[in-house]
Design a protein around this motif. Structure first.
Motif, PDB file in Angstrom:
ATOM      1  N   TYR A  61       0.836  -1.194   0.000  1.00 54.87           N
ATOM      2  CA  TYR A  61       0.000   0.000   0.000  1.00 54.87           C
ATOM      3  C   TYR A  61       0.873   1.247   0.000  1.00 54.87           C
ATOM      4  N   TYR A  62       0.271   2.324  -0.459  1.00 53.62           N
ATOM      5  CA  TYR A  62       0.954   3.609  -0.404  1.00 53.62           C
ATOM      6  C   TYR A  62       0.017   4.637   0.196  1.00 53.62           C
ATOM      7  N   GLY A  63       0.573   5.562   0.930  1.00 53.70           N
ATOM      8  CA  GLY A  63      -0.276   6.459   1.701  1.00 53.70           C
ATOM      9  C   GLY A  63       0.178   7.895   1.720  1.00 53.70           C
ATOM     10  N   GLY A  68      -2.436  13.461  -2.480  1.00 54.58           N
ATOM     11  CA  GLY A  68      -2.575  14.713  -3.229  1.00 54.58           C
ATOM     12  C   GLY A  68      -1.835  14.738  -4.557  1.00 54.58           C
ATOM     13  N   ASN A  69      -0.922  13.797  -4.783  1.00 51.88           N
ATOM     14  CA  ASN A  69      -0.212  13.745  -6.063  1.00 51.88           C
ATOM     15  C   ASN A  69      -1.141  13.251  -7.166  1.00 51.88           C
ATOM     16  N   LYS A  70      -0.844  13.616  -8.400  1.00 52.31           N
ATOM     17  CA  LYS A  70      -1.643  13.125  -9.520  1.00 52.31           C
ATOM     18  C   LYS A  70      -1.348  11.656  -9.771  1.00 52.31           C
ATOM     19  N   ALA A  72      -1.844   8.233 -12.451  1.00 55.92           N
ATOM     20  CA  ALA A  72      -1.731   8.030 -13.903  1.00 55.92           C
ATOM     21  C   ALA A  72      -3.045   8.316 -14.619  1.00 55.92           C
ATOM     22  N   SER A  73      -4.166   8.198 -13.918  1.00 54.89           N
ATOM     23  CA  SER A  73      -5.465   8.478 -14.533  1.00 54.89           C
ATOM     24  C   SER A  73      -5.760   9.974 -14.580  1.00 54.89           C
ATOM     25  N   GLY A  74      -4.949  10.760 -13.879  1.00 52.95           N
ATOM     26  CA  GLY A  74      -5.142  12.207 -13.875  1.00 52.95           C
ATOM     27  C   GLY A  74      -5.813  12.738 -12.626  1.00 52.95           C
ATOM     28  N   GLU A  75      -6.415  11.857 -11.842  1.00 48.47           N
ATOM     29  CA  GLU A  75      -7.042  12.336 -10.612  1.00 48.47           C
ATOM     30  C   GLU A  75      -6.008  12.399  -9.499  1.00 48.47           C
ATOM     31  N   ARG A  76      -6.334  13.109  -8.455  1.00 49.89           N
ATOM     32  CA  ARG A  76      -5.438  13.232  -7.301  1.00 49.89           C
ATOM     33  C   ARG A  76      -5.567  12.002  -6.414  1.00 49.89           C
ATOM     34  N   PHE A  77      -4.430  11.523  -5.918  1.00 50.70           N
ATOM     35  CA  PHE A  77      -4.438  10.365  -5.030  1.00 50.70           C
ATOM     36  C   PHE A  77      -4.980  10.776  -3.670  1.00 50.70           C
ATOM     37  N   ASP A  78      -5.924  10.010  -3.163  1.00 51.70           N
ATOM     38  CA  ASP A  78      -6.515  10.233  -1.846  1.00 51.70           C
ATOM     39  C   ASP A  78      -6.284   8.968  -1.032  1.00 51.70           C
ATOM     40  N   GLN A  79      -5.435   9.067  -0.038  1.00 49.89           N
ATOM     41  CA  GLN A  79      -5.112   7.883   0.773  1.00 49.89           C
ATOM     42  C   GLN A  79      -6.315   7.363   1.552  1.00 49.89           C
TER      43      GLN A  79
END
Length: 149
Positions: A61-63, A68-70, A72-79
């Motif tokens: 997992y990544y957290g 908040g980073n983009k 690959a799909s273009g959306e922002r990562f939300d942990q």
């Protein structure tokens, strides 16, 4: 069996229902029909796709540091969302992930690419990892099953 219109059914049942009860009966039947329609829609939400992707492997997992980073799909990562990274499944795919150590499951949506570590088949958000009870271990054996759309 031929399908009958609601008016035809009402005409057939009218003599059987006392006038004061007619409105209540119609409302009750409408509520029951609405509930059954909703339940039928929910039934397909968790069904595995018989021709879909299935695999066993390692999940990580990544957290916080990626929050908040983009992706690959273009959306922002939300942990805190139930999302994951997979090397090849289409963005938007829903996948049931089962922790093979404790049989806990979670459904995630693919919105990123990865993992880039060898032997790992999926990177989960921190929230998904929490639901699988894998935060302490970091990497666990899992089974992936793509769900029907």
């Amino acid at each position: 069996m031929p399908t009958r219109s609601p008016d035809a059914i009402r005409e057939t049942l009218s003599p059987l229902i006392a006038p004061g009860l007619r409105a209540r009966a119609l409302i009750r039947n409408s509520v029951i029909l609405s509930a059954l329609t909703l339940l039928a829609g929910c039934a397909s939400q968790g069904q595995t796709d018989p021709n879909g992707y299935r695999a066993d492997g390692q999940a990580s997992y990544y957290g916080a540091r990626h929050h908040g980073n983009k992706t690959a799909s273009g959306e922002r990562f939300d942990q805190h969302a139930l999302t994951a990274a997979h090397r090849s499944l289409p963005f938007g795919s829903r996948v049931r992930v089962t922790n093979l150590r404790n049989d806990k499951t979670v459904v995630v949506r693919i919105n990123d690419r990865g993992p880039y570590a060898k032997k790992r088949i999926i990177d989960l958000s921190q929230q998904a990892a929490k639901q699988l009870d894998m935060l302490r271990d970091g990497v666990v054996p899992v089974r992936l099953e793509q769900l029907s759309q």
